[in-house]
Design a protein around this motif. Structure first.
Motif, short mmCIF file in Angstrom:
data_model
loop_
_atom_site.label_atom_id
_atom_site.label_comp_id
_atom_site.label_asym_id
_atom_site.label_seq_id
_atom_site.Cartn_x
_atom_site.Cartn_y
_atom_site.Cartn_z
N ALA A 16 0.83 -1.21 0.00
CA ALA A 16 0.00 0.00 0.00
C ALA A 16 0.87 1.26 0.00
O ALA A 16 0.54 2.25 -0.67
CB ALA A 16 -0.95 -0.01 1.20
N ILE A 17 1.98 1.23 0.74
CA ILE A 17 2.90 2.37 0.75
C ILE A 17 3.45 2.59 -0.65
O ILE A 17 3.50 3.72 -1.15
CB ILE A 17 4.04 2.15 1.76
N ALA A 18 3.86 1.51 -1.30
CA ALA A 18 4.40 1.61 -2.67
C ALA A 18 3.36 2.18 -3.62
O ALA A 18 3.68 2.97 -4.52
CB ALA A 18 4.89 0.25 -3.14
N GLN A 19 2.10 1.80 -3.45
CA GLN A 19 1.04 2.34 -4.31
C GLN A 19 0.84 3.83 -4.06
O GLN A 19 0.78 4.62 -5.01
CB GLN A 19 -0.26 1.58 -4.07
N VAL A 20 0.74 4.23 -2.80
CA VAL A 20 0.59 5.65 -2.48
C VAL A 20 1.77 6.43 -3.05
O VAL A 20 1.60 7.48 -3.68
CB VAL A 20 0.45 5.87 -0.95
N HIS A 21 2.98 5.92 -2.83
CA HIS A 21 4.20 6.59 -3.31
C HIS A 21 4.14 6.79 -4.82
O HIS A 21 4.33 7.89 -5.32
CB HIS A 21 5.41 5.76 -2.90
N THR A 22 3.86 5.74 -5.55
CA THR A 22 3.83 5.80 -7.01
C THR A 22 2.76 6.76 -7.51
O THR A 22 3.03 7.64 -8.33
CB THR A 22 3.59 4.39 -7.60
N GLY A 67 -9.73 4.44 8.34
CA GLY A 67 -10.25 3.10 8.56
C GLY A 67 -9.07 2.15 8.55
O GLY A 67 -8.11 2.34 9.28
N ASP A 68 -9.13 1.14 7.66
CA ASP A 68 -7.98 0.23 7.56
C ASP A 68 -7.20 0.43 6.27
O ASP A 68 -6.36 -0.38 5.91
CB ASP A 68 -8.45 -1.23 7.69
N LYS A 69 -7.45 1.55 5.58
CA LYS A 69 -6.79 1.83 4.30
C LYS A 69 -5.64 2.81 4.50
O LYS A 69 -5.79 3.87 5.09
CB LYS A 69 -7.79 2.41 3.31
N VAL A 70 -4.44 2.44 3.98
CA VAL A 70 -3.28 3.33 4.01
C VAL A 70 -3.52 4.47 3.01
O VAL A 70 -3.73 4.22 1.83
CB VAL A 70 -1.98 2.57 3.67
N VAL A 71 -3.49 5.70 3.54
CA VAL A 71 -3.72 6.88 2.68
C VAL A 71 -2.51 7.82 2.67
O VAL A 71 -2.57 8.88 2.05
CB VAL A 71 -5.00 7.63 3.09
N GLY A 72 -1.44 7.41 3.34
CA GLY A 72 -0.23 8.21 3.32
C GLY A 72 0.85 7.55 4.15
O GLY A 72 0.59 6.58 4.87
N PHE A 73 2.07 8.07 4.03
CA PHE A 73 3.18 7.52 4.81
C PHE A 73 4.27 8.57 4.94
O PHE A 73 4.33 9.54 4.17
CB PHE A 73 3.75 6.25 4.16
N ALA A 96 0.97 11.67 0.65
CA ALA A 96 -0.42 11.29 0.88
C ALA A 96 -0.99 10.88 -0.47
O ALA A 96 -0.56 11.38 -1.51
CB ALA A 96 -1.22 12.46 1.45
N ALA A 97 -1.96 9.98 -0.44
CA ALA A 97 -2.66 9.60 -1.67
C ALA A 97 -3.29 10.87 -2.25
O ALA A 97 -3.84 11.68 -1.50
CB ALA A 97 -3.73 8.56 -1.38
#
Length: 172
Positions: A16-22, A67-73, A96-97
């Motif tokens: 999820a972090i990789a997706q937000v990052h990309t 919730g349980d969704k990663v929206v940033g890091f 952040a996404a």
């Protein structure tokens, strides 16, 4: 304003972090970097980096959840800059996404990173930002960072020269 929780990242968060990052890089640099370069960025290629960072705490990684969704890091640790003091921390990455921009995610992540750097004994924090990324510059300046003009450097990204500058702030 979404309800955002910030916690330390686990290995399960790497994808999820990789997706937000990309997706955040693709959106933030649209029109600034070549479109074919941005399209070629794949979350799978960043996932291994983030798994290793989480596993070895280099950098330390926190995630923002709705919730349980990663929206940033955020990834932070001691400064990687040569000649920096041992009490200087660095924000290695904070994203952040795009769907959650300007909703408090970045601020929640910055607060968590600042607390983590203070726990590590840091008294100042730095971050490197491309001058063309006006959104990131505004965010960090709003968070109290100041540009260090003498630090400007050029990096080659996607075949394009990008000017970067270091920003710095006290943590207290």
């Amino acid at each position: 304003m979404p309800n955002i929780e910030v916690r330390p990242a686990t290995l399960r968060d790497a994808k999820a972090i990789a997706q937000v990052h990309t997706f955040a890089v693709q959106e933030a640099y649209r029109g600034l970097l070549p479109e074919d370069y941005l399209r070629a960025l794949k979350p799978e290629e960043r996932q291994a980096y983030w798994r290793e960072a989480i596993e070895y705490c280099e950098p330390q990684v926190m995630v923002a959840l709705e919730g349980d969704k990663v929206v940033g890091f955020v990834g932070y640790d001691r400064s990687r800059d040569p000649k920096s003091r041992p009490t200087t921390g660095e924000i290695w990455a904070i994203y952040a996404a795009p769907s959650h921009w300007q909703q408090g995610v970045g601020l929640a992540l910055w607060d968590a990173a600042r607390d983590g750097l203070l726990e590590e004994g840091c008294t100042t924090a730095t971050v490197w930002i491309p001058l063309c990324n006006e959104r990131a510059l505004r965010f960090h300046e709003t968070a109290g960072f100041k540009r260090e003009l003498a630090t400007a450097k050029t990096s080659l990204v996607g075949g394009v020269r990008i000017e970067e500058i270091r920003l710095k702030r006290a943590l207290h």
